[in-house]
Scaffold this active site. Structure first.
Site, PDB file in Angstrom:
ATOM      1  N   GLY A  92       0.836  -1.203   0.000  1.00  0.00           N
ATOM      2  CA  GLY A  92       0.000   0.000   0.000  1.00  0.00           C
ATOM      3  C   GLY A  92       0.866   1.247   0.000  1.00  0.00           C
TER       4      GLY A  92
ATOM      5  N   GLY B 164       0.552   5.913  -0.097  1.00  0.00           N
ATOM      6  CA  GLY B 164      -0.223   7.140  -0.152  1.00  0.00           C
ATOM      7  C   GLY B 164       0.714   8.319  -0.197  1.00  0.00           C
ATOM      8  N   SER B 165       0.180   9.494   0.146  1.00  0.00           N
ATOM      9  CA  SER B 165       0.971  10.718   0.055  1.00  0.00           C
ATOM     10  C   SER B 165       2.116  10.751   1.052  1.00  0.00           C
ATOM     11  CB  SER B 165       0.059  11.934   0.274  1.00  0.00           C
ATOM     12  OG  SER B 165      -0.973  11.962  -0.679  1.00  0.00           O
ATOM     13  N   PHE B 166       1.938  10.126   2.206  1.00  0.00           N
ATOM     14  CA  PHE B 166       2.915  10.270   3.281  1.00  0.00           C
ATOM     15  C   PHE B 166       3.677   8.996   3.600  1.00  0.00           C
ATOM     16  CE2 PHE B 166      -0.379  13.429   4.094  1.00  0.00           C
ATOM     17  CZ  PHE B 166       0.389  14.576   4.199  1.00  0.00           C
ATOM     18  N   ALA B 167       3.288   7.863   3.066  1.00  0.00           N
ATOM     19  CA  ALA B 167       3.920   6.628   3.490  1.00  0.00           C
ATOM     20  C   ALA B 167       3.786   5.535   2.444  1.00  0.00           C
ATOM     21  CB  ALA B 167       3.294   6.150   4.800  1.00  0.00           C
ATOM     22  N   LYS B 168       4.685   4.565   2.562  1.00  0.00           N
ATOM     23  CA  LYS B 168       4.575   3.311   1.826  1.00  0.00           C
ATOM     24  C   LYS B 168       4.539   2.191   2.854  1.00  0.00           C
ATOM     25  CE  LYS B 168       6.830   4.834  -2.446  1.00  0.00           C
ATOM     26  NZ  LYS B 168       7.915   4.568  -3.424  1.00  0.00           N
TER      27      LYS B 168
ATOM     28  N   LYS C  44       5.155   0.363   7.910  1.00  0.00           N
ATOM     29  CA  LYS C  44       4.790   1.634   7.285  1.00  0.00           C
ATOM     30  C   LYS C  44       6.010   2.553   7.358  1.00  0.00           C
ATOM     31  CE  LYS C  44       0.701   3.068   8.173  1.00  0.00           C
ATOM     32  NZ  LYS C  44      -0.496   3.634   8.869  1.00  0.00           N
TER      33      LYS C  44
ATOM     34  N   ASP D 267     -13.120   8.590  12.209  1.00  0.00           N
ATOM     35  CA  ASP D 267     -13.016   8.262  10.782  1.00  0.00           C
ATOM     36  C   ASP D 267     -13.329   6.787  10.569  1.00  0.00           C
ATOM     37  OD1 ASP D 267     -12.663   8.698   8.078  1.00  0.00           O
ATOM     38  OD2 ASP D 267     -10.486   8.431   8.140  1.00  0.00           O
TER      39      ASP D 267
END
Length: 418
Positions: free
Chosen positions: A20, A22-26, A42, A134
């Protein structure tokens, strides 16, 4: 240079495939060098993190280094260097509950079992003053044992965030967000979580979410008016539970602890064993060391809340980045238009005000449309989007200055909440 797939992480973990990003992490699949246990790691690049988050991260780690629950994703270890933070987490091999829901409606007994585990985890959170804020099926993972794991506490709220006993920040994911949050009123985080639980139970039983529309304004209208239809296969008892949770009035909405006393909920219910571990607060732990030497510390499940706080975790596992930029504002429509026209002129755009609350900004190579839509009378959703194939130029050259100019209007950026 080692590829991530071959990286030996401090001699303790072997990173494998990317699972996975996203903008801030792999996020990588990993195995322990010592015993072969599976983990998810992460990896966050500190350059991508806003440094104003550091005090908040440290404060929340101190508060949350106390709790442990089997239905909350476990954080086993945190390691950090000068440039990166590594979160070594429980590997939820069953993936997201969202994907299971999309395979079709669940049997009521199966949906109830997952719902019982979700409610148990939330009751534990709320008992300790923490609201998730969330909740959605994307953030509910399945462990190797088939049990549910609540994850992604990036938007969670702590007791010290209360103002006059209420939370003020609008956040969450459209489709699961309580109406009082959308309406920008002060709200009880636990009551907002209860609404989200109602939406999730509906989704488990139906195979789709109760409030689902590509137009955010239409979706928020449905939420505010509680406009959804029960499929015919829902049992009367399940309908009653959902109705009690999807009550637009938070004063009469059923609380999580009240849900646990309902006969439908208690059927085949096995209470979850959990404990509180009152460890010494980790006030001295710093995930942002100034030297290159790695820092390690062992943490429990709730430290993931602290280290994720302030990040946009809703997109953690989404590929790519959205070109559209959205924010909510309580400024009058005319003020929004006037400021956008002023900013556009100052930045050298050709500006044009159009019908329907649209402002057009243009250069020789770029066109940007700024659209305003009323969610409720006192709240607007503003969308900023480049037209045609100019998205890379917009992101790389123009967006920073435009965003800075718009800041005085912003209540919440869409990627930080609704």
């Amino acid at each position: 240079m080692e590829t991530p797939q071959s990286l030996d992480l401090f001699g303790k973990y072997k990173l494998g495939r990317l699972i996975g990003q996203g903008s801030f992490a792999k996020v990588y699949y990993a195995k322990s060098v010592a015993d072969g246990m599976e983990f998810a790691v992460k990896v966050m690049d500190k350059k991508s993190l806003d440094q104003t988050m550091v005090p908040r991260i440290l404060r929340e780690v101190s508060v949350m280094h106390r709790m442990n629950h089997p239905n909350i994703i476990r954080l086993h270890e945190v390691m950090a260097s000068k440039t990166k933070i590594y979160l070594v987490m429980e590997f939820a091999s069953g993936g997201e509950l969202f994907k299971v829901c999309r395979q079709g409606p669940m049997k009521e007994s199966t949906a109830r079992r997952y719902f019982q585990q979700l409610v148990s985890a939330l009751h534990f959170c709320h008992s300790n003053g923490i609201a998730h804020r969330d909740l959605k099926t994307h953030n509910l993972l399945l462990g190797r044992d088939g049990g549910l794991r609540v994850s992604d506490f990036g938007l969670s709220a702590l007791p010290e965030q209360l103002k006059d006993g209420m939370l003020q920040t609008a956040c969450g994911t459209p489709g699961y967000t309580a109406p009082e949050v959308v309406s920008r009123r002060g709200y009880d985080g636990a009551k907002a979580d209860a609404w989200s639980c109602g939406a999730i139970l509906f989704e488990l039983l139906a195979g789709y979410a109760p409030f689902n529309d590509t137009n955010l304004v239409v979706m928020f209208s449905k939420i505010l008016r509680r406009r959804y239809v029960f499929p015919p296969w829902f049992s009367p008892a399940a309908r009653r539970v959902i109705s009690l949770l999807l009550d637009p009035n938070p004063a009469t909405r059923m609380k999580i602890d009240e849900v646990m006393s309902l006969p439908w909920f208690r059927k085949s219910y096995r209470p979850t064993n959990h404990n509180m571990s009152y460890n010494c607060p980790t006030d001295t732990y710093n995930p942002f060391p100034e030297d290159e030497k790695s820092v390690t510390t062992t943490m429990n499940a709730f430290d993931i809340i602290s280290l994720s706080s302030g990040l946009d975790l809703s997109g953690m596992f989404e590929m790519g980045k959205m070109t559209k930029k959205r924010f909510t504002t309580v400024a009058p429509a005319e003020k929004i238009s006037e400021l956008v026209l002023k900013i556009g002129s100052e930045l050298g755009y050709r500006v044009e005000k159009r019908e329907g609350g649209v402002v057009r900004l243009a250069t020789a190579t770029l066109v940007v449309l700024i659209e305003m839509q009323a969610i409720v009378p006192s709240l607007y959703l503003v969308e900023v989007k480049p037209v045609g194939g100019a998205a890379p130029e917009f992101n790389e050259i123009y967006w920073t200055d435009l965003k800075e100019g718009l800041e005085e209007l912003v209540v919440e950026w869409q990627n930080d909440g609704i």
